[in-house]
Design a protein around this motif. Structure first.
Motif: not given
Lengths: 130, 735
Positions: B563-588
């Motif tokens: 019951n809240k309102e929120a918006s998300l702004q994502c930046m730079g995700f196209d530069t995530v290296p394959d090695e960190y792809r999973r970790i970054v996603k999980d943390i995000a």
């Protein structure tokens, strides 16, 4: 009483239910020619009072109602007129309560929710002899 | 006599009618034959006796006459007269007695057992009695002087010899007179007696005729009687035979019928006849005379039992409409536990049906039929479960349809990897408590990440399974002594999750084939699921291009659920290296959840604080060149309150009150990364387990990264995660 009443003799029906919708539904849906609705009550106390005044032959009775519940109401109506025919119309939450109502003298049970056909069949059965 | 015809005719009568007929015939036999027969027989006997008697009397008048003659002769010849006089006296006495007897007024009994002279009574002797009595009286009169004579009638003298003396002379005169009278009277008496004999004989003949007639009638009635009795016996025999047959049929039915059938009397006691099926249904055989209550006791609940007894009780009341109470039968479908005789208790579903039995309109018994409906109930349940399953499949399918194919493919790849990891961890041998703990932590991270991503994609069926897996893991985490056995139940959970993931994979590949067939307009090829999914990934250029949109969806979903309102702004995700792809996603994913659940305030609170209603989230990924990478997660929520964190930590026992007083802000924030720490009271699937931050810290530790927290209460919270250069990720297992 009903053994002497011919098929054409008119019988008075009283509807007891705390739900306005159900009361209207029964009144609208019942198609037994010789039944004539003479009153409707929304609780047991009002039902007993109306029963004395209108002297119906047939009663449809809800079980869970404010003021006085259906079982006590059945008992009181039978005490006033032991020949009255009572059809309990209630949700089948607890069979023990339904059986108790029959034990107190109600003649039959119709389970909510019901179709028009079920209602009319039950009333026919109630009015049938033996 | 045609017996068959008679039989056919007689068969129209009921057995009862025939019995009445026989009784009537027997009575008429008594009335028409026996009684008149007896009467006639006694009449006959009487008249025979009477005939004999009259016959005897007939001799006496002749004797009187003969005596008189003889006396006259003897008197003339001066002979001895005493003999004749005695004879006269004897005959006169006998005749007198006989006539007295014959003409006496007697009570005429209807019939007498002992034959007597009653036949001479009124009808026959009556009309002759008067003349007989008159004639006899005259005769008596004439012989009276003679009978009175005593002494000797002669006197002897020399001159004349024997001569009559005076008395003798008188006697001679009397005898002469009597003889003369007798000549006239005796034939009269004779005639009367002869007439009587004649009448008696005639009566006798009549009686004999009647008797013959009566006997003939008797014979006829006896023949009829015999006939009817024979028919009756035959009918009886036939009836008994059909009765026996009917009884045998009833027994056959009761032995063969699959339902348990028995009758209940007014006291609710079971009758003597019941079907054999009852014995196998209830595993007992003492039904006859068994109270219904005892039958049900111990196999149904107390409450059901008392309701059932009341229910059967109301069936005896004429007020109750049998057809209108069927729905409230408490034994319509009851679960019963019956000992199967080998000491095992089996659960079955029994259906009891009750039918009134009326005799002449009166309720005499209640017929109870019991059937085993277990198969039906099981079938219904199976149907229900397969329906649920089908529904779940449809739900899953619908869930998948909403998800971007590239995201789905990436998710399935990741979760398959996670599953393999979980499997490997579970198989890994471990003895030490610390090794078990380490295992648990790894499992937790993997499951949590699957859950997080599933939630982000809105795959609720996977999310709920992962959540339940997490529940089990949580219980183990809180357990004091861990052993290898504790991990066994996890295998089942893993299997459940794995199977479901596979079925989702199957659905996806099927959909992909459909998609391929539709777009390329070629025949569906034999690509495996993974091949197709990989193909799908190729189409979507870079897999991570989908991460921001997935995070956007997650933001929208978690916000609306809270019951809240929120918006998300994502930046730079196209530069995530394959090695960190999973970790970054999980943390995000974790960061978005934490921000919305813990950081962003409710719309009302934000309004009060003078903030825009919509909370703002920022996720920024930056390349730092040689220093590695940086992931910043920021929200404009309420910030971190050291007080609240301390309070929660105290409550959950992470720190002691003494320690709480000495902690600085940095130490307080470090509590956030402790396993199991959370500030919310009730865990939901989005937050509250105290897992997310710990996981984040764990991940960072794994790759040798760092986490820092910056916050201003009421303004913002910012997490900054520093990741080492990608090449190091692989070999930096523990920092």
């Amino acid at each position: 009483m009903n053994s002497t009443a011919g098929p054409r003799a008119s019988l008075k029906l009283m509807i007891v239910d705390d739900s306005n919708i159900i009361r209207r539904r029964i009144e609208r849906s019942q198609q037994i020619e010789r039944l004539e609705v003479v009153g409707a009550a929304s609780n047991g106390r009002a039902a007993v009072e109306m029963f004395r005044r209108t002297q119906p032959d047939v009663v449809t009775m809800d079980l869970t109602m404010p003021e006085m519940d259906g079982i006590q109401c059945v008992e009181e109506l039978i005490a006033i007129n032991s020949n009255v025919l009572i059809l309990v119309v209630s949700a089948l939450a607890d069979k023990a309560t339904a059986v108790e109502a029959i034990e107190k003298g109600a003649n039959g049970f119709l389970c909510k929710p019901f179709t028009d056909r079920q209602l009319n069949d039950a009333l026919e059965e109630l009015l049938s002899e033996a | 006599m045609n017996f068959r015809l008679l039989g056919a005719w007689a068969s129209r009568f009921s057995a009862g009618g025939l019995v009445v007929l026989v009784v009537i015939l027997a009575l008429s036999f008594v009335a028409v034959v026996l009684i008149p027969g007896l009467k006639l027989a006694s009449d006959l006997a009487s008249s025979t006796v009477a005939l004999k008697f009259v016959g005897q009397q007939q001799r006496n008048p002749a004797l009187i006459h003969a005596s008189l003659d003889s006396m006259h002769d003897r008197l003339t010849n001066r002979g001895y007269i005493q003999e004749s006089l005695d004879q006269l006296r004897d005959a006169a006495t006998k005749l007198d007695a006989g006539l007295q007897d014959m003409t006496a007024q007697r009570s005429s009994s209807w019939f007498s057992v002992f034959a007597d002279t009653s036949a001479l009574g009124a009808p026959i002797a009556g009309k002759h009695a008067t003349s007989l009595r008159e004639v006899w009286a005259k005769e008596q009169e004439s012989i009276e002087p003679i009978l009175k004579f005593k002494g000797v009638p002669y006197q002897d003298n020399e001159a004349t010899g024997t001569a009559l003396n005076d008395a003798g002379k008188q006697l001679e005169r009397d005898v002469t007179a009597a003889s003369r009278a007798s000549k006239r009277l005796i034939p009269l008496i004779d005639n009367e007696l002869t007439a009587i004999v004649g009448e008696l004989q005639a009566a006798n003949a009549r009686s004999a005729t009647k008797l013959r007639l009566v006997m003939l009638t008797g014979l006829l009635i006896a023949v009829l009687l015999a006939g009817f009795v024979t028919i009756l016996l035959l009918a009886r025999q036939r009836q008994e035979a059909s009765l026996r047959e009917a009884r045998q049929q009833t027994a056959d039915i009761l032995r063969t019928v699959k339902d348990g059938l028995f009758l209940l009397d007014e006291n609710l006691v079971i009758g003597a006849s019941y079907s054999s099926a009852l014995e196998s249904l209830f595993q007992r055989n003492d039904f006859a005379g068994l109270p219904f209550e005892k039958l049900l006791k111990n196999i149904v609940s107390e409450k059901t039992l008392s309701t059932a007894l009341k229910f059967v009780g109301v069936l005896w009341s004429e007020r109750t409409k049998e057809n209108l109470v069927k729905t409230i039968n408490p034994l319509g479908e009851v679960e019963v536990n019956v000992d199967n005789g080998r000491g095992e208790v089996s659960t079955r579903y029994l259906q009891f049906e009750f039918h009134r039995v009326r005799v002449d309109g009166k309720i005499t018994q209640v017929l109870v039929s019991v059937s085993d409906v277990s198969a039906r109930v099981d079938l219904a349940r199976e149907l229900q479960s397969s329906q649920t399953q089908a529904q779940a499949q449809v739900d899953t399918l619908l869930g998948i349809l909403h998800v971007d194919p590239a995201q789905l493919a990436s998710f399935l790849n990741d979760s398959n990897a996670a599953m393999k990891m979980i499997n490997a961890v579970l198989r890994e041998p471990a003895r030490e408590e610390s090794a078990f703990r380490k295992k648990l932590d790894t499992l937790f991270r993997q499951v949590h990440s699957v859950k997080g991503e599933a939630a982000a994609l809105g795959l609720s069926s996977i999310e709920s399974r992962a959540h339940s897996f997490e529940d089990d893991l949580k219980i183990l985490r809180e357990k004091a002594d861990l052993s290898g056995n504790d991990f066994l139940p996890l295998v089942i959970k893993l299997d459940d999750l794995l199977t479901h993931l596979q079925s989702v994979g199957d659905l996806v590949s099927r959909l992909a084939r459909l998609h391929v067939a539709a777009t390329r307009n070629t025949e569906p090829d034999s690509h495996t699921a993974t091949a197709v999914i990989e193909g799908g990934s190729d189409i979507a250029a870079k897999p991570d291009a989908s991460v921001p949109s997935m995070l956007q969806q997650l933001t929208a979903r978690v916000a609306s659920e809270n019951n809240k309102e929120a918006s998300l702004q994502c930046m730079g995700f196209d530069t995530v290296p394959d090695e960190y792809r999973r970790i970054v996603k999980d943390i995000a994913v974790q960061a978005v959840r934490n921000s919305i659940v813990h950081g962003i305030e409710s719309t009302a609170d934000r309004h009060t604080a003078g903030k825009p209603a919509q909370g703002r989230l920022k996720l920024i990924f930056q390349e730092l060149g040689i220093a590695g990478y940086k992931l910043i997660a920021e929200d404009d929520g309420q910030g971190l309150s050291t007080e609240r964190i301390k309070e929660a930590a105290l409550k959950k026992g992470f720190i002691t009150p003494e320690r709480a007083a000495t902690l600085d802000a940095k130490q307080v924030f470090s509590l956030l990364f402790q396993p199991g720490f959370s500030t919310v009271e009730i865990a939901t699937k989005d937050a509250g387990r105290g897992v997310g931050m710990n996981l984040m810290a764990g991940l960072m530790q794994q790759i040798g990264g760092k986490v820092s927290v910056a916050t201003v209460p009421g303004k913002f919270t910012r997490l900054t995660l520093t990741l080492p250069p990608a090449k190091r990720a692989g070999n930096t297992e523990a920092a």
